[in-house]
Design an enzyme around this catalytic site. Sequence first.
Site, PDB file in Angstrom:
ATOM      1  N   ASP A  89       0.845  -1.192   0.000  1.00  0.00           N
ATOM      2  CA  ASP A  89       0.000   0.000   0.000  1.00  0.00           C
ATOM      3  C   ASP A  89       0.882   1.244   0.000  1.00  0.00           C
ATOM      4  O   ASP A  89       2.078   1.183   0.316  1.00  0.00           O
ATOM      5  CB  ASP A  89      -0.937   0.015   1.198  1.00  0.00           C
ATOM      6  CG  ASP A  89      -0.189   0.122   2.518  1.00  0.00           C
ATOM      7  OD1 ASP A  89       0.714  -0.701   2.742  1.00  0.00           O
ATOM      8  OD2 ASP A  89      -0.498   1.026   3.323  1.00  0.00           O
ATOM      9  N   GLU A 151      -0.036  -0.721   5.719  1.00  0.00           N
ATOM     10  CA  GLU A 151       0.989  -0.195   6.626  1.00  0.00           C
ATOM     11  C   GLU A 151       0.870   1.304   6.796  1.00  0.00           C
ATOM     12  O   GLU A 151       1.029   1.838   7.899  1.00  0.00           O
ATOM     13  CB  GLU A 151       2.379  -0.567   6.104  1.00  0.00           C
ATOM     14  CG  GLU A 151       3.515  -0.263   7.077  1.00  0.00           C
ATOM     15  CD  GLU A 151       4.051   1.143   6.996  1.00  0.00           C
ATOM     16  OE1 GLU A 151       4.755   1.567   7.935  1.00  0.00           O
ATOM     17  OE2 GLU A 151       3.773   1.848   5.988  1.00  0.00           O
TER      18      GLU A 151
END
Length: 451
Positions: A89, A151
């Site tokens: 991400d 994250e």
Amino acid sequence: MDLARTVDGLMDGLTADLVRLAEIPSIAFPGYPPAELERAHDLLVELLRDAGVGHIERLELPGTAPVVYAEVPPPGPDAPTVLLYGHYDVQPPGDVSLWSSPPFTPTPVEGGLRARGIADDKSNVIAHIGVLRAYGGRPPTGLKIVLEGQEEYGSVFDDYPPTDPGRFACDAMVIADMGNLRPGTPTLTTGLRGVCELLVEVRTLAEARHSGAYGGAAPDALLALVRALAGLHDEHGDVAVAGLRREEWRGAAFTEEEFRELAAVADGMPLLGTGSLGERLWSGPAITVVGLDAPPVDGAASAVVPYARAKLNLRVHPRQDPREAADALVRHLRAHRPYGIDLTVTLGDTGPGFEPATGGPAYRAARTALREGWGSQARSAASGGSIPLVNGLAKAAPHAEVLLFGAQDSMCNLHAPDERVLFSELRGAVIAEAAFLREYAAGFSAADRPR
């Protein structure tokens, strides 16, 4: 195997796959389509399978993007197992008008590519793929590969590993969410500062009152708050809160010129604090006022302010408990009582720092490997940022050595417009990680493994 020659032969394919991954706007923040996270997840599964990984799982936790979990069995009973971590991400692009090219259109720059997330952390994810390809899917160690998808925003996965320790058991782990102090300077990150947030509020009047009729005697909430905030630092800009840990930094650090450029410091502006930059940025505390609520200048009335508040971000020494540090800051603020006015201080989120042990066989292997990857001696640096999952993984595998290095560099504009990665850093990271597996396997003794 000549690793450098092998990796050079892989670079075109790795670059093409990095472009494919960076084209996907895999943002896990609320309001962004989860389908893009699924696309990135599925592409990584495809790349892992093509690299020879047979055991791949989809790990799903409540409210969290799927985690790619994969295993490569060790080549023998005495071979070590290494956990490789990265995340797929990315941060939102922010103001797109500040980018020189569309953030999800990977665009050539001198020596590399520009796109959101191409350094943080998709370059490191592709570096793991490159290591698998370099070894034809049969590395000299066992591997556990963890690629998470949330994250940047944070998720319950941060606290999950200790609840499932068998899944994350390993002898060493490479947390590839970091990079070099500067391009071409191989760097092991040996400290992450802890973090906590606090809200400071002042209410003095039931409502605003005319500054001409009441100013000078009526207690001004904004004046009280500003005075309290000013007391957090001394005349040099050093933190003036008792109980916050600060030590001399002995590793590598930025030059002042590098830091001024990286921080976009205006010409002629002094830097805050005293001591080395490493001490100010990594082994000492920092308090930043990240938000302030008060009447805006435009449209401001001539009135005594009845209420004001500020949000503080506190960064602390890697080995200091962030709650202990937050308590010290709370005590300081409550004791200050500007003009005799009480402050309301509320503790927000906290996150621990991390400082790994660096004297074991994995670190010895890593120093040799990073020298092979970049052609010079590895340096130690730290980070003012935090990676919450590191502590979770360390609790799940308490005897494993934790190494932090990768393909980013401090000048890559991560989280900022025009983020970029250099091909030289990606190449160096693949060589270094592959060399680490070789060196660690060669020097590993199963008899030394903690039981």
